[in-house]
Scaffold this active site. Structure first.
Site, PDB file in Angstrom:
ATOM      1  N   CYS A 114       0.812  -1.223   0.000  1.00 47.24           N
ATOM      2  CA  CYS A 114       0.000   0.000   0.000  1.00 47.24           C
ATOM      3  C   CYS A 114       0.843   1.269   0.000  1.00 47.24           C
ATOM      4  O   CYS A 114       0.386   2.327  -0.437  1.00 47.24           O
ATOM      5  CB  CYS A 114      -0.946   0.007   1.201  1.00 47.24           C
ATOM      6  N   HIS A 254      -3.752   7.216   1.642  1.00 43.54           N
ATOM      7  CA  HIS A 254      -4.088   5.905   1.090  1.00 43.54           C
ATOM      8  C   HIS A 254      -5.511   5.560   1.508  1.00 43.54           C
ATOM      9  O   HIS A 254      -5.880   5.690   2.671  1.00 43.54           O
ATOM     10  CB  HIS A 254      -3.097   4.865   1.618  1.00 43.54           C
ATOM     11  N   ASN A 284     -10.387  -0.005  -2.165  1.00 38.98           N
ATOM     12  CA  ASN A 284      -8.971   0.002  -1.785  1.00 38.98           C
ATOM     13  C   ASN A 284      -8.159  -0.767  -2.819  1.00 38.98           C
ATOM     14  O   ASN A 284      -8.181  -1.996  -2.844  1.00 38.98           O
ATOM     15  CB  ASN A 284      -8.814  -0.627  -0.392  1.00 38.98           C
TER      16      ASN A 284
END
Length: 327
Positions: A114, A254, A284
């Protein structure tokens, strides 16, 4: 050396298939509204069977390069932040560079989960400053093929997408990375992982298919550690830039979970209206969420020169970081 690296082009791409929460909630036996209430996600995009990671990355890169309006032969580097390359070997970046017509560019994949885009931006910024040549950073993932459909913690979150940023040399000291902080916490190495496929647990005939898919061991611990890492790195990046949260025009976190970036924003004292959010419609997509969000936000409301962006991420590894970027 007084050169900086200015953002001159943004791009993004998602697959055609849009998947609403109802489809996933039905497959997991969850009541309606369960996913949105806990994650902030209403829908996400998943790749079709014939879509490839390099396809998504190329589309986002094409949009960013067209926006940048530069001669592609001048681009010196392509960094591809991904956890789902087309193959374990070779890297996907050279193929994407070839498809984009970047004949004089190096290309390599970065597996930063991520936080991959944060790290790729840091490296690309340094390349542009040192070599006085443009670079392109692309973050892309097809996480729908790594979801364990029986595991609620991961099945409700992950999406497929790509985002891209083109950086070019600038003589203006207000451009580029003004402050940065990177972090890792290997004590939490096993919290988010795909057990099989690496050299410590290679693929074999007897491996359970579930071992090839993503698992989240302890969602609550991931939440706590991600909030702490993103908040701490953001503060350190601001200090390094000699600025405070009041100077941030847009906070682009994020898009892991709405609760996570909401808690980070509150910790930093950044009001909700300054936080760029795309998680509701796009889910996501790991490293791709920040450049995707930047591109979507810019398309909707141009990010004007002189603005300051705070980017922050944390994810598997654990690896994370934050950048204060001048536009």
């Amino acid at each position: 050396m007084n050169r900086t690296a200015r953002i001159i082009g943004l791009g993004h791409h998602v697959p055609a298939r849009k998947v609403g929460n109802a489809e996933i909630e039905a497959s997991l036996g969850l009541e309606g509204g369960w996913i949105e209430g806990r994650t902030g996600i209403r829908s996400r995009f998943w790749a079709e069977p014939d879509d490839t990671l390099s396809d998504l990355a190329t589309q986002a890169g094409e949009m960013a390069l067209e926006a940048a309006d530069i001669d592609r032969k001048d681009v010196g580097l392509l960094l591809l932040a991904t956890s789902t390359p087309d193959h374990l070997l070779p890297p996907s970046a050279p193929l994407v560079a070839h498809r984009l017509g970047l004949k004089n560019a190096g290309g390599v994949d970065l597996a930063g989960a991520c936080a991959g885009f944060i790290y790729a931006m840091t490296f690309a910024d340094g390349f542009v400053r040192l070599h006085n040549r443009p670079a392109i950073v692309i973050a892309a993932n097809i996480l729908s093929r790594r979801i364990n459909p029986a595991e609620r913690a991961s099945a409700v979150l992950f999406a497929d997408a790509a985002g891209a940023v083109v950086l070019a040399p600038s003589a203006d000291p207000s451009h580029g990375i003004l402050g940065a902080s990177l972090a890792s916490d290997g004590s939490a190495y096993g919290l988010i992982h795909i057990p099989a496929g690496g050299s410590s647990h290679p693929f074999a005939e007897e491996i359970d298919i579930a071992e090839t898919r993503m698992t989240i061991a302890n969602g609550r611990e991931v939440f706590v550690k991600a909030v702490e890492m993103m908040s701490r790195c953001s503060r350190e990046a601001l200090v390094a830039a000699g600025l405070s949260a009041r100077d941030v025009d847009r906070f682009v976190p994020h898009q892991a979970n709405a609760r996570i970036f909401g808690a980070v924003g509150k910790s930093l004292g950044i009001e909700d209206e300054r936080i760029v959010k795309t998680i509701a419609d796009y889910g996501n997509s790991s490293a791709a969420t920040i450049p995707l969000s930047l591109s979507i936000a810019h398309s909707a409301n141009l990010i004007q020169p002189g603005k300051k962006l705070l980017l922050a991420a944390a994810g598997a590894g654990l690896a994370g970081g934050a950048l204060l970027v001048g536009v």
